[in-house]
Design a protein around this motif. Structure first.
Motif, PDB file in Angstrom:
ATOM      1  N   PHE A 277      58.912  26.308  36.460  1.00 37.38           N
ATOM      2  CA  PHE A 277      59.711  25.139  36.840  1.00 37.38           C
ATOM      3  C   PHE A 277      59.679  24.133  35.692  1.00 37.38           C
ATOM      4  CE2 PHE A 277      60.186  20.876  38.554  1.00 37.38           C
ATOM      5  CZ  PHE A 277      61.339  21.005  39.309  1.00 37.38           C
ATOM      6  N   VAL A 278      60.857  23.738  35.259  1.00 38.15           N
ATOM      7  CA  VAL A 278      60.987  22.747  34.192  1.00 38.15           C
ATOM      8  C   VAL A 278      62.032  21.739  34.642  1.00 38.15           C
ATOM      9  CG1 VAL A 278      61.669  22.331  31.793  1.00 38.15           C
ATOM     10  CG2 VAL A 278      60.352  24.371  32.379  1.00 38.15           C
ATOM     11  N   ASP A 279      61.688  20.448  34.608  1.00 39.00           N
ATOM     12  CA  ASP A 279      62.634  19.429  35.051  1.00 39.00           C
ATOM     13  C   ASP A 279      62.990  18.438  33.947  1.00 39.00           C
ATOM     14  OD1 ASP A 279      60.265  18.097  34.871  1.00 39.00           O
ATOM     15  OD2 ASP A 279      60.338  17.201  36.863  1.00 39.00           O
ATOM     16  N   ARG A 280      62.583  18.723  32.710  1.00 38.13           N
ATOM     17  CA  ARG A 280      62.974  17.875  31.592  1.00 38.13           C
ATOM     18  C   ARG A 280      62.977  18.703  30.312  1.00 38.13           C
ATOM     19  NH1 ARG A 280      61.540  14.382  27.471  1.00 38.13           N
ATOM     20  NH2 ARG A 280      62.569  12.329  27.528  1.00 38.13           N
ATOM     21  N   VAL A 281      64.115  18.718  29.620  1.00 35.33           N
ATOM     22  CA  VAL A 281      64.220  19.476  28.380  1.00 35.33           C
ATOM     23  C   VAL A 281      65.048  18.667  27.381  1.00 35.33           C
ATOM     24  CG1 VAL A 281      64.073  21.740  29.482  1.00 35.33           C
ATOM     25  CG2 VAL A 281      66.310  20.690  29.118  1.00 35.33           C
ATOM     26  N   GLU A 282      64.843  18.970  26.113  1.00 32.28           N
ATOM     27  CA  GLU A 282      65.693  18.443  25.054  1.00 32.28           C
ATOM     28  C   GLU A 282      66.594  19.574  24.578  1.00 32.28           C
ATOM     29  OE1 GLU A 282      65.330  16.515  20.561  1.00 32.28           O
ATOM     30  OE2 GLU A 282      63.691  16.258  22.009  1.00 32.28           O
ATOM     31  N   LEU A 283      67.889  19.335  24.657  1.00 31.79           N
ATOM     32  CA  LEU A 283      68.871  20.372  24.354  1.00 31.79           C
ATOM     33  C   LEU A 283      69.628  20.003  23.086  1.00 31.79           C
ATOM     34  CD1 LEU A 283      70.128  23.011  25.514  1.00 31.79           C
ATOM     35  CD2 LEU A 283      71.853  21.561  26.600  1.00 31.79           C
ATOM     36  N   HIS A 284      69.762  20.976  22.187  1.00 33.25           N
ATOM     37  CA  HIS A 284      70.486  20.779  20.938  1.00 33.25           C
ATOM     38  C   HIS A 284      71.813  21.537  21.043  1.00 33.25           C
ATOM     39  CE1 HIS A 284      66.555  19.449  19.417  1.00 33.25           C
ATOM     40  NE2 HIS A 284      66.076  20.552  19.954  1.00 33.25           N
ATOM     41  N   VAL A 285      72.897  20.807  21.151  1.00 34.66           N
ATOM     42  CA  VAL A 285      74.199  21.436  21.347  1.00 34.66           C
ATOM     43  C   VAL A 285      75.042  21.277  20.087  1.00 34.66           C
ATOM     44  CG1 VAL A 285      74.165  21.060  23.835  1.00 34.66           C
ATOM     45  CG2 VAL A 285      75.222  19.354  22.356  1.00 34.66           C
ATOM     46  N   ALA A 286      75.856  22.278  19.820  1.00 34.35           N
ATOM     47  CA  ALA A 286      76.777  22.253  18.685  1.00 34.35           C
ATOM     48  C   ALA A 286      78.090  22.871  19.135  1.00 34.35           C
ATOM     49  CB  ALA A 286      76.206  23.011  17.480  1.00 34.35           C
ATOM     50  N   ALA A 287      79.137  22.062  19.165  1.00 36.48           N
ATOM     51  CA  ALA A 287      80.454  22.578  19.524  1.00 36.48           C
ATOM     52  C   ALA A 287      81.030  23.377  18.362  1.00 36.48           C
ATOM     53  CB  ALA A 287      81.380  21.428  19.897  1.00 36.48           C
ATOM     54  N   GLY A 288      82.056  24.153  18.639  1.00 34.88           N
ATOM     55  CA  GLY A 288      82.659  24.985  17.608  1.00 34.88           C
ATOM     56  C   GLY A 288      83.498  24.187  16.624  1.00 34.88           C
ATOM     57  N   ASN A 289      83.532  24.654  15.389  1.00 36.47           N
ATOM     58  CA  ASN A 289      84.373  24.029  14.370  1.00 36.47           C
ATOM     59  C   ASN A 289      85.823  24.464  14.535  1.00 36.47           C
ATOM     60  OD1 ASN A 289      82.020  22.939  13.209  1.00 36.47           O
ATOM     61  ND2 ASN A 289      81.730  24.739  11.926  1.00 36.47           N
ATOM     62  N   GLY A 290      86.730  23.570  14.173  1.00 42.32           N
ATOM     63  CA  GLY A 290      88.139  23.936  14.190  1.00 42.32           C
ATOM     64  C   GLY A 290      88.471  24.842  13.017  1.00 42.32           C
TER      65      GLY A 290
ATOM     66  N   GLY B  75      88.055  24.382  18.068  1.00 42.88           N
ATOM     67  CA  GLY B  75      86.691  24.834  18.317  1.00 42.88           C
ATOM     68  C   GLY B  75      86.326  24.719  19.786  1.00 42.88           C
ATOM     69  N   GLY B  76      85.435  25.560  20.255  1.00 46.02           N
ATOM     70  CA  GLY B  76      85.035  25.547  21.664  1.00 46.02           C
ATOM     71  C   GLY B  76      84.149  24.358  22.004  1.00 46.02           C
ATOM     72  N   ASP B  77      84.270  23.865  23.232  1.00 47.92           N
ATOM     73  CA  ASP B  77      83.430  22.771  23.736  1.00 47.92           C
ATOM     74  C   ASP B  77      82.131  23.330  24.321  1.00 47.92           C
ATOM     75  OD1 ASP B  77      85.490  21.011  23.121  1.00 47.92           O
ATOM     76  OD2 ASP B  77      86.341  21.078  25.141  1.00 47.92           O
ATOM     77  N   VAL B  78      81.119  22.478  24.394  1.00 51.73           N
ATOM     78  CA  VAL B  78      79.893  22.778  25.139  1.00 51.73           C
ATOM     79  C   VAL B  78      79.945  21.946  26.423  1.00 51.73           C
ATOM     80  CG1 VAL B  78      77.379  22.751  25.160  1.00 51.73           C
ATOM     81  CG2 VAL B  78      78.600  23.234  23.031  1.00 51.73           C
ATOM     82  N   ILE B  79      80.012  22.614  27.578  1.00 50.29           N
ATOM     83  CA  ILE B  79      80.263  21.949  28.853  1.00 50.29           C
ATOM     84  C   ILE B  79      79.093  22.213  29.802  1.00 50.29           C
ATOM     85  CG2 ILE B  79      81.853  21.698  30.778  1.00 50.29           C
ATOM     86  CD1 ILE B  79      84.042  22.880  28.993  1.00 50.29           C
TER      87      ILE B  79
ATOM     88  N   HIS C 143      63.337  27.507  27.180  1.00 53.95           N
ATOM     89  CA  HIS C 143      63.075  28.649  26.305  1.00 53.95           C
ATOM     90  C   HIS C 143      64.125  28.767  25.197  1.00 53.95           C
ATOM     91  CE1 HIS C 143      59.765  30.002  28.700  1.00 53.95           C
ATOM     92  NE2 HIS C 143      60.502  30.222  29.776  1.00 53.95           N
ATOM     93  N   SER C 144      65.351  28.361  25.478  1.00 53.75           N
ATOM     94  CA  SER C 144      66.437  28.474  24.484  1.00 53.75           C
ATOM     95  C   SER C 144      67.147  27.131  24.379  1.00 53.75           C
ATOM     96  CB  SER C 144      67.430  29.566  24.897  1.00 53.75           C
ATOM     97  OG  SER C 144      66.781  30.814  25.032  1.00 53.75           O
ATOM     98  N   PRO C 145      66.586  26.192  23.612  1.00 50.04           N
ATOM     99  CA  PRO C 145      67.143  24.835  23.584  1.00 50.04           C
ATOM    100  C   PRO C 145      68.338  24.666  22.646  1.00 50.04           C
ATOM    101  CG  PRO C 145      65.161  24.920  22.250  1.00 50.04           C
ATOM    102  CD  PRO C 145      65.312  26.281  22.855  1.00 50.04           C
ATOM    103  N   HIS C 146      68.644  25.669  21.833  1.00 50.60           N
ATOM    104  CA  HIS C 146      69.762  25.551  20.886  1.00 50.60           C
ATOM    105  C   HIS C 146      70.951  26.338  21.431  1.00 50.60           C
ATOM    106  CE1 HIS C 146      67.337  23.691  17.647  1.00 50.60           C
ATOM    107  NE2 HIS C 146      66.361  24.427  18.149  1.00 50.60           N
ATOM    108  N   ARG C 147      72.065  25.638  21.646  1.00 54.24           N
ATOM    109  CA  ARG C 147      73.262  26.278  22.188  1.00 54.24           C
ATOM    110  C   ARG C 147      74.478  25.888  21.335  1.00 54.24           C
ATOM    111  NH1 ARG C 147      72.214  28.743  27.210  1.00 54.24           N
ATOM    112  NH2 ARG C 147      69.930  28.843  27.341  1.00 54.24           N
ATOM    113  N   LYS C 148      75.321  26.879  21.020  1.00 54.27           N
ATOM    114  CA  LYS C 148      76.472  26.642  20.143  1.00 54.27           C
ATOM    115  C   LYS C 148      77.692  27.376  20.678  1.00 54.27           C
ATOM    116  CE  LYS C 148      77.918  26.675  15.278  1.00 54.27           C
ATOM    117  NZ  LYS C 148      79.323  26.906  15.645  1.00 54.27           N
TER     118      LYS C 148
END
Length: 478
Positions: A4-17, A43-47, A62-67
């Motif tokens: 159970f995890v109720d707080r995370v730091e997420l690194h998001v990167a949307a797609g380039n045009g 480029g794709g959005d992160v939603i 476990h996987s905080p980097h999303r692109k």
């Protein structure tokens, strides 16, 4: 293993045009058929999307980097690049999204609620889209914009109507197991419950959710024990239930003192003063527990608390408790303001808003900030002189040069477009005309123009011969 995890730091990167394409149509008997470069894809959005089947932020721990994926570049024959695919991330109901400074960006409550955490970059225009009557054959295209990249913090705040609070081993998990169908882990030692448990209770026509908040001990609001990690889960609750252990084996504790300590921690955490409270004297199935409950009940009622006696083991007092909670929850729901339909707010720009600012900094550098100038700089291929001239045209038409003059800029002064960490800096050379006009019909190709009549071509040739003969007659080396 963490479940159970109720707080995370997420690194998001949307797609380039995707970049636009600079291409000229070619075929037999038509070697220069005009520009036909297509546009780049978006480029794709992160939603982030609320999914009520998700109950934890464990996947993002476990996987905080999303692109998201990038848009594809354009191609010749007016073929536009494919748009990047949006990256949809499911999150639990009650997730709060914050920036690194703690500012709330979104409060995601309700199935299907969405938030764009990263905006995809725009695709660059191809030279076919940039062609005009004045610029018939552009030899350049615009670059795709980079996607938005940022770090966000996600916190899960349980969406429940009732919160059970109390010391470890006060019997909160046992109560929630008999009031609902929840099956939490139960044992007779402190900190058995390491995650908030959520259950659904039906009392008459009212259905409500109930959660227990684990780990509250003295100093919890300052981070001691587990309390600080889970105090956020009581913020959305309509009513707080103090579960007091009337059969504690610890000689230095008593139910009234436990109540005072928990109230002190809730007060220091803040924001909960308006929530109604009730008290449950638990474990009255034990003889000493019933005696202590009879002793302290008048004192608690004198303080204004509504007091219930219950036993999760003997299953006594549960019906009265569940219906009392249902009544409080129903009143709280009725008191909430009716949500109005979404209103569209239109905020037109001021008539004197130029869309950019020019500021002279202490070191003498003139900095230009604004959505359009900064976007145009990102779209420019500085290895292409024609593209640079096109940027100069756009900036001049927007009024940047005029504002630089008003700000006191002189020839040779440094000008930066964009923020300090990612700006284009150049020495300014003021002009009285746009960049494309200075370089002389940039982007035009006479071979694409309509052919001149035969008589006009003959007159032009005769004029050229006359000019050449006149220059020869005037030249005398002796």
């Amino acid at each position: 293993m963490t479940t159970f995890v109720d707080r995370v730091e997420l690194h998001v990167a949307a797609g380039n045009g995707g970049h636009g394409c600079a291409s000229v149509h070619r075929e037999k008997f038509k070697p220069l058929g005009g520009p036909d470069g297509g546009n780049g894809g978006r480029g794709g959005d992160v939603i982030l999307v609320v999914d009520q089947s998700i109950t934890t932020l464990l996947d993002y721990h476990h996987s905080p980097h999303r692109k998201a994926t990038n848009g594809q570049p354009g191609a010749g024959d007016n073929r536009s690049g494919k748009d990047g695919q949006d990256l949809v991330l499911p999150v639990p109901d009650g997730t709060v999204v914050l920036d690194k400074q703690g500012n709330v960006l979104a409060d995601l409550v309700g199935q299907g609620t969405t938030f764009i955490a990263g905006q995809g970059g725009r695709g660059g225009l191809g030279n076919a889209a940039l062609a005009s009557a004045r610029r018939k054959a552009p030899g350049f295209a615009l670059l795709g914009e980079p996607g938005e990249a940022r770090d966000v913090v996600m916190e899960l705040k349980t969406v429940a109507d009732v919160a059970l609070v109390g010391y470890p081993s006060a019997g909160k998990s046992s109560l929630i197991s008999v009031l609902s169908a929840a099956k939490p882990k139960i044992a007779d030692y402190p900190f058995t419950t390491l995650v908030p448990n959520l259950g659904v209770v039906t009392a008459g026509s009212t259905v409500y959710t109930i959660a227990d908040v684990p780990g509250l001990i003295p100093g919890a609001s300052q981070g001691k024990g587990l309390g600080l990690e889970f105090l956020r889960h009581v913020e959305r609750c309509s009513v707080l239930v103090h579960v007091l252990d009337t059969a504690t084996l610890e000689s230095d504790r008593d139910p009234v003192s436990d109540l005072d300590i928990i109230e002190e921690e809730l007060g220091q955490y803040g924001g909960l003063d308006d929530r109604p409270r009730i008290v449950v004297l638990n474990k009255i199935d034990i003889p000493d527990g019933q005696d202590l409950a009879d002793m302290i009940r008048p004192d608690l009622e004198e303080r204004g608390y509504q007091v219930f006696e219950a036993s999760a083991v003997a299953r006594t007092g549960l019906k009265e408790l569940s219906f009392a909670l249902a009544d409080i929850v129903a009143k709280a729901r009725a008191a909430k303001p009716v949500e109005e339909a979404t209103r569209i707010v239109i905020r037109p720009k001021a008539v004197d808003d130029a869309g950019f600012t020019v500021v002279k900094e202490e070191d003498g550098l003139f900095r230009v900030r604004g959505e359009k100038p900064e976007r145009w700089v990102r779209q420019t291929d500085f290895n292409n002189d024609e593209a640079v001239g096109y940027l100069a045209d756009r900036l001049n038409r927007l009024g940047v040069e005029e504002e630089l003059m008003k700000a006191g800029a002189r020839a040779g002064d440094g000008v930066a477009i964009g923020p300090e960490d990612n700006a284009v800096v150049f020495d300014w050379e003021p002009t009285m005309m746009a960049g494309a006009e200075m370089l002389g019909r940039r982007g035009e190709d006479h071979r694409l123009e309509a052919p001149r009549p035969a008589a006009q071509r003959r007159r032009d040739r005769e004029a050229e011969r006359d000019d050449a003969q006149r220059e020869f007659d005037e030249f005398d080396p002796f």
